[in-house]
Scaffold this active site. Structure first.
Site, PDB file in Angstrom:
ATOM      1  N   GLY A  47      39.729  46.888  35.800  1.00 42.85           N
ATOM      2  CA  GLY A  47      38.653  46.073  36.344  1.00 42.85           C
ATOM      3  C   GLY A  47      38.670  45.839  37.839  1.00 42.85           C
ATOM      4  N   GLU A 102      43.035  40.726  41.746  1.00 47.13           N
ATOM      5  CA  GLU A 102      42.379  40.609  40.437  1.00 47.13           C
ATOM      6  C   GLU A 102      40.870  40.580  40.592  1.00 47.13           C
ATOM      7  OE1 GLU A 102      42.529  40.912  37.458  1.00 47.13           O
ATOM      8  OE2 GLU A 102      44.350  40.190  36.564  1.00 47.13           O
ATOM      9  N   ASP A 106      40.427  34.129  34.516  1.00 51.24           N
ATOM     10  CA  ASP A 106      39.830  33.206  33.545  1.00 51.24           C
ATOM     11  C   ASP A 106      40.912  32.437  32.804  1.00 51.24           C
ATOM     12  OD1 ASP A 106      40.492  35.343  31.816  1.00 51.24           O
ATOM     13  OD2 ASP A 106      38.430  35.989  31.644  1.00 51.24           O
ATOM     14  N   LYS A 134      37.132  31.685  37.161  1.00 54.83           N
ATOM     15  CA  LYS A 134      36.386  31.027  36.081  1.00 54.83           C
ATOM     16  C   LYS A 134      37.261  29.908  35.525  1.00 54.83           C
ATOM     17  CE  LYS A 134      33.955  33.748  33.238  1.00 54.83           C
ATOM     18  NZ  LYS A 134      33.648  34.586  32.047  1.00 54.83           N
ATOM     19  N   PHE A 155      29.394  35.556  30.517  1.00 57.48           N
ATOM     20  CA  PHE A 155      29.951  36.899  30.408  1.00 57.48           C
ATOM     21  C   PHE A 155      29.427  37.734  31.572  1.00 57.48           C
ATOM     22  CE2 PHE A 155      32.060  39.612  27.101  1.00 57.48           C
ATOM     23  CZ  PHE A 155      32.232  40.705  27.923  1.00 57.48           C
ATOM     24  N   VAL A 156      30.307  38.000  32.548  1.00 55.68           N
ATOM     25  CA  VAL A 156      29.887  38.723  33.750  1.00 55.68           C
ATOM     26  C   VAL A 156      30.349  40.175  33.712  1.00 55.68           C
ATOM     27  CG1 VAL A 156      29.664  36.717  35.262  1.00 55.68           C
ATOM     28  CG2 VAL A 156      31.892  37.789  35.000  1.00 55.68           C
ATOM     29  N   ASP A 162      33.710  44.932  33.019  1.00 54.33           N
ATOM     30  CA  ASP A 162      33.055  45.689  31.959  1.00 54.33           C
ATOM     31  C   ASP A 162      32.822  44.868  30.701  1.00 54.33           C
ATOM     32  OD1 ASP A 162      35.258  46.996  29.584  1.00 54.33           O
ATOM     33  OD2 ASP A 162      35.927  45.632  31.155  1.00 54.33           O
TER      34      ASP A 162
END
Length: 183
Positions: A47, A102, A106, A134, A155-156, A162
């Site tokens: 990510g 990162e 979350d 988050k 949900f981003v 992804d």
């Protein structure tokens, strides 16, 4: 999923321009903070690779990069915090000033584990830079030292983030329509 990924996005949360400006700002701060240090940028694939690529080009001090691949055991979109290292770092950490880069912080469970693991290898320092924070999802006491944006508990996707390995290549960060990820 639509062939047109953009149709699956409810709305754009952070535009390309907003992201670019924030990455430049973070790069300037990191350049100041890491002058004269032995900087090693560490990223957990996949990510954060987009953020890392842009951020490292904004840091004007010598820096090495290295990558880890980890698997968090858990169901669906939630992490259990039980981590398996699939690809470890190649570079010895003794004396290094590590910056874990990162995409999103979350729950913090996986990152907390990784930070402790890396700390045990004798680096001079460890800090965390995250594009997105988050805090509503945090389950452990972990804060990033450098934060791009605080985001709501949505949900981003996009800019490396992804859902089911898709949407990483969107140039912005958007909120995914709930019907896409909930069956």
């Amino acid at each position: 999923m639509n062939d047109n990924m953009k149709e699956d996005v409810l709305r754009v949360l952070l535009s390309e321009d907003e992201i670019r400006a924030k990455v430049q700002e973070m790069g300037k701060k990191l350049t100041e903070d890491y002058k004269g240090k032995n900087l090693l940028l560490v990223t957990v694939l996949k990510g954060a690779v987009v953020f890392l690529a842009d951020l490292m080009r904004q840091i004007d001090v010598p820096a090495e990069i290295d990558f880890m691949v980890v698997s968090s055991y858990g169901s669906g979109v939630k992490s259990s915090g039980v981590v398996k290292i699939i690809k470890d770092l190649d570079i010895p950490l003794a004396g290094k000033d590590i910056l874990i880069v990162e995409d999103i912080l979350d729950s913090g469970m996986t990152l907390s584990y990784i930070k402790e693991l890396l700390q045990s290898r004798g680096p001079r320092s460890i800090r965390i830079a995250t594009l997105l924070d988050k805090p509503a999802r945090r389950k452990v006491d972990l804060q990033a030292d450098y934060v791009g944006f605080e985001v709501p508990d949505e949900f981003v996707v996009g800019y490396g983030l992804d859902f089911d390995e898709k949407y990483r290549n969107l140039p912005y960060i958007g909120i995914l329509k709930p019907e896409v990820y909930s069956d």
